[in-house]
Design a protein around this motif. Structure first.
Motif, PDB file in Angstrom:
ATOM      1  N   THR A   6       3.170   9.157  23.109  1.00 35.45           N
ATOM      2  CA  THR A   6       4.277   9.698  23.902  1.00 35.45           C
ATOM      3  C   THR A   6       4.073   9.547  25.405  1.00 35.45           C
ATOM      4  N   HIS A   7       2.832   9.568  25.886  1.00 30.12           N
ATOM      5  CA  HIS A   7       2.594   9.530  27.329  1.00 30.12           C
ATOM      6  C   HIS A   7       1.670   8.404  27.778  1.00 30.12           C
ATOM      7  N   GLY A   8       1.107   7.674  26.865  1.00 28.44           N
ATOM      8  CA  GLY A   8       0.095   6.686  27.234  1.00 28.44           C
ATOM      9  C   GLY A   8       0.616   5.267  27.305  1.00 28.44           C
ATOM     10  N   LEU A   9       1.175   4.900  28.447  1.00 25.25           N
ATOM     11  CA  LEU A   9       1.710   3.541  28.588  1.00 25.25           C
ATOM     12  C   LEU A   9       0.621   2.481  28.438  1.00 25.25           C
ATOM     13  N   THR A  10      -0.590   2.782  28.887  1.00 23.92           N
ATOM     14  CA  THR A  10      -1.665   1.793  28.775  1.00 23.92           C
ATOM     15  C   THR A  10      -2.088   1.580  27.325  1.00 23.92           C
ATOM     16  N   TRP A  11      -1.836   2.558  26.471  1.00 27.19           N
ATOM     17  CA  TRP A  11      -2.129   2.373  25.047  1.00 27.19           C
ATOM     18  C   TRP A  11      -1.094   1.450  24.419  1.00 27.19           C
ATOM     19  N   TRP A  12       0.155   1.558  24.861  1.00 20.94           N
ATOM     20  CA  TRP A  12       1.215   0.700  24.326  1.00 20.94           C
ATOM     21  C   TRP A  12       1.033  -0.752  24.741  1.00 20.94           C
ATOM     22  N   ASP A  13       0.650  -0.979  26.010  1.00 22.70           N
ATOM     23  CA  ASP A  13       0.517  -2.372  26.447  1.00 22.70           C
ATOM     24  C   ASP A  13      -0.877  -2.949  26.198  1.00 22.70           C
ATOM     25  N   GLY A  14      -1.781  -2.129  25.658  1.00 26.06           N
ATOM     26  CA  GLY A  14      -3.091  -2.629  25.253  1.00 26.06           C
ATOM     27  C   GLY A  14      -4.130  -2.687  26.357  1.00 26.06           C
ATOM     28  N   THR A  15      -3.905  -1.996  27.453  1.00 28.03           N
ATOM     29  CA  THR A  15      -4.853  -2.071  28.572  1.00 28.03           C
ATOM     30  C   THR A  15      -5.714  -0.820  28.732  1.00 28.03           C
ATOM     31  N   ALA A  16      -5.617   0.125  27.849  1.00 24.40           N
ATOM     32  CA  ALA A  16      -6.350   1.393  27.991  1.00 24.40           C
ATOM     33  C   ALA A  16      -7.861   1.180  28.003  1.00 24.40           C
ATOM     34  N   VAL A  17      -8.373   0.356  27.103  1.00 17.50           N
ATOM     35  CA  VAL A  17      -9.817   0.109  27.064  1.00 17.50           C
ATOM     36  C   VAL A  17     -10.253  -0.622  28.331  1.00 17.50           C
ATOM     37  N   TYR A  18      -9.430  -1.541  28.804  1.00 15.08           N
ATOM     38  CA  TYR A  18      -9.756  -2.241  30.049  1.00 15.08           C
ATOM     39  C   TYR A  18      -9.914  -1.247  31.193  1.00 15.08           C
ATOM     40  N   TYR A  19      -8.925  -0.381  31.386  1.00 15.80           N
ATOM     41  CA  TYR A  19      -8.987   0.563  32.500  1.00 15.80           C
ATOM     42  C   TYR A  19     -10.128   1.562  32.348  1.00 15.80           C
ATOM     43  N   ALA A  20     -10.382   2.015  31.141  1.00 19.01           N
ATOM     44  CA  ALA A  20     -11.474   2.974  30.930  1.00 19.01           C
ATOM     45  C   ALA A  20     -12.827   2.349  31.233  1.00 19.01           C
ATOM     46  N   THR A  21     -13.014   1.094  30.852  1.00 19.74           N
ATOM     47  CA  THR A  21     -14.312   0.444  31.068  1.00 19.74           C
ATOM     48  C   THR A  21     -14.483  -0.093  32.483  1.00 19.74           C
ATOM     49  N   GLN A  22     -13.414  -0.140  33.252  1.00 17.32           N
ATOM     50  CA  GLN A  22     -13.510  -0.597  34.642  1.00 17.32           C
ATOM     51  C   GLN A  22     -13.485   0.552  35.642  1.00 17.32           C
ATOM     52  N   SER A  23     -13.176   1.736  35.178  1.00 16.97           N
ATOM     53  CA  SER A  23     -13.058   2.905  36.043  1.00 16.97           C
ATOM     54  C   SER A  23     -14.420   3.324  36.593  1.00 16.97           C
ATOM     55  N   LEU A  24     -14.448   3.684  37.856  1.00 12.37           N
ATOM     56  CA  LEU A  24     -15.683   4.197  38.460  1.00 12.37           C
ATOM     57  C   LEU A  24     -15.994   5.604  37.956  1.00 12.37           C
ATOM     58  N   ILE A  25     -14.995   6.279  37.421  1.00 11.79           N
ATOM     59  CA  ILE A  25     -15.174   7.643  36.931  1.00 11.79           C
ATOM     60  C   ILE A  25     -15.674   7.654  35.489  1.00 11.79           C
ATOM     61  N   TYR A  26     -15.073   6.849  34.628  1.00 18.09           N
ATOM     62  CA  TYR A  26     -15.353   6.933  33.200  1.00 18.09           C
ATOM     63  C   TYR A  26     -16.343   5.895  32.673  1.00 18.09           C
ATOM     64  N   ALA A  27     -16.393   4.742  33.289  1.00 15.89           N
ATOM     65  CA  ALA A  27     -17.201   3.648  32.742  1.00 15.89           C
ATOM     66  C   ALA A  27     -18.689   3.890  32.982  1.00 15.89           C
ATOM     67  N   ARG A  28     -19.471   3.640  31.959  1.00 21.02           N
ATOM     68  CA  ARG A  28     -20.927   3.723  32.101  1.00 21.02           C
ATOM     69  C   ARG A  28     -21.422   2.568  32.972  1.00 21.02           C
ATOM     70  N   TRP A  29     -20.814   1.386  32.799  1.00 24.40           N
ATOM     71  CA  TRP A  29     -21.143   0.203  33.600  1.00 24.40           C
ATOM     72  C   TRP A  29     -19.846  -0.375  34.156  1.00 24.40           C
ATOM     73  N   PRO A  30     -19.342   0.179  35.268  1.00 30.93           N
ATOM     74  CA  PRO A  30     -18.076  -0.329  35.822  1.00 30.93           C
ATOM     75  C   PRO A  30     -18.173  -1.817  36.133  1.00 30.93           C
ATOM     76  N   GLY A  31     -17.094  -2.523  35.874  1.00 31.38           N
ATOM     77  CA  GLY A  31     -17.056  -3.945  36.159  1.00 31.38           C
ATOM     78  C   GLY A  31     -17.680  -4.813  35.083  1.00 31.38           C
ATOM     79  N   LEU A  32     -17.954  -4.240  33.932  1.00 36.17           N
ATOM     80  CA  LEU A  32     -18.534  -4.998  32.826  1.00 36.17           C
ATOM     81  C   LEU A  32     -17.628  -6.193  32.507  1.00 36.17           C
ATOM     82  N   PRO A  33     -18.147  -7.417  32.580  1.00 38.42           N
ATOM     83  CA  PRO A  33     -17.287  -8.594  32.415  1.00 38.42           C
ATOM     84  C   PRO A  33     -16.719  -8.757  31.004  1.00 38.42           C
ATOM     85  N   LEU A  34     -17.180  -7.973  30.085  1.00 39.98           N
ATOM     86  CA  LEU A  34     -16.699  -8.072  28.711  1.00 39.98           C
ATOM     87  C   LEU A  34     -15.201  -7.839  28.617  1.00 39.98           C
ATOM     88  N   PHE A  35     -14.665  -6.971  29.474  1.00 41.84           N
ATOM     89  CA  PHE A  35     -13.250  -6.620  29.402  1.00 41.84           C
ATOM     90  C   PHE A  35     -12.464  -7.096  30.628  1.00 41.84           C
TER      91      PHE A  35
END
Length: 160
Positions: free
Chosen positions: A45-74
């Motif tokens: 209902t509220h997660g546009l990034t889940w609909w377009d498939g970018t949620a994992v990308y943003y989570a793994t690139q975030s300086l707040i949430y990512a354990r290794w920000p900028g991981l080239p895998l995503f």
């Protein structure tokens, strides 16, 4: 969980008898699935990034949430991998509460939910306790005989 005496049915020294009753497991199982239902409802209902498939990308690139920000895998060049990971996450969260009660699907769905939480623990910072708790909690969906069989297979052979 401290009152369940899980060592009796799932521990390394399990006797083979079922001393932990279903009524003790069921509230924890229902709680885990309720969190999945609530989570997927919010994502749909509220997660546009889940609909377009970018949620994992943003989570793994975030300086707040990512354990290794900028991981080239995503990264952008691997956008399809991030989209697949996002949609697999959503599929597990949608299907698990519904289909985990089916005996033929219980083990694959349980293992996929455990794998999801281990990957969250590996890639996301700040969700460690949640991920480990849910990963361990999903073990309650596995039959005790299956867990004992797996644990016996992991026992190390004695050295001569």
């Amino acid at each position: 969980a401290i009152f369940l005496q899980l060592n009796e049915s799932l521990g390394l020294r399990a006797t083979g008898r079922r001393s932990v009753t279903t009524w003790a497991h069921r509230p924890i199982q229902i709680h885990l699935l309720f969190v999945y239902v609530y989570s997927i409802a919010l994502k749909l209902t509220h997660g546009l990034t889940w609909w377009d498939g970018t949620a994992v990308y943003y989570a793994t690139q975030s300086l707040i949430y990512a354990r290794w920000p900028g991981l080239p895998l995503f990264h952008v060049g691997n956008a399809i991998f991030a989209r697949i990971a996002t949609w697999i996450t959503m599929s597990i969260e949608v299907l698990t509460p519904i289909l985990i009660w089916s005996k033929p699907l219980r083990i694959p769905l349980t293992l996929s939910a455990i794998a999801l939480h281990l990957l969250m623990y590996l890639f996301l910072d700040g969700v460690g306790f949640f991920s480990l708790t849910f990963g361990i909690g999903f073990l309650l969906f596995l039959p005790g005989k299956t867990v004992r069989k797996w644990l016996e297979g992991l026992k190390l052979q004695k050295m001569p």
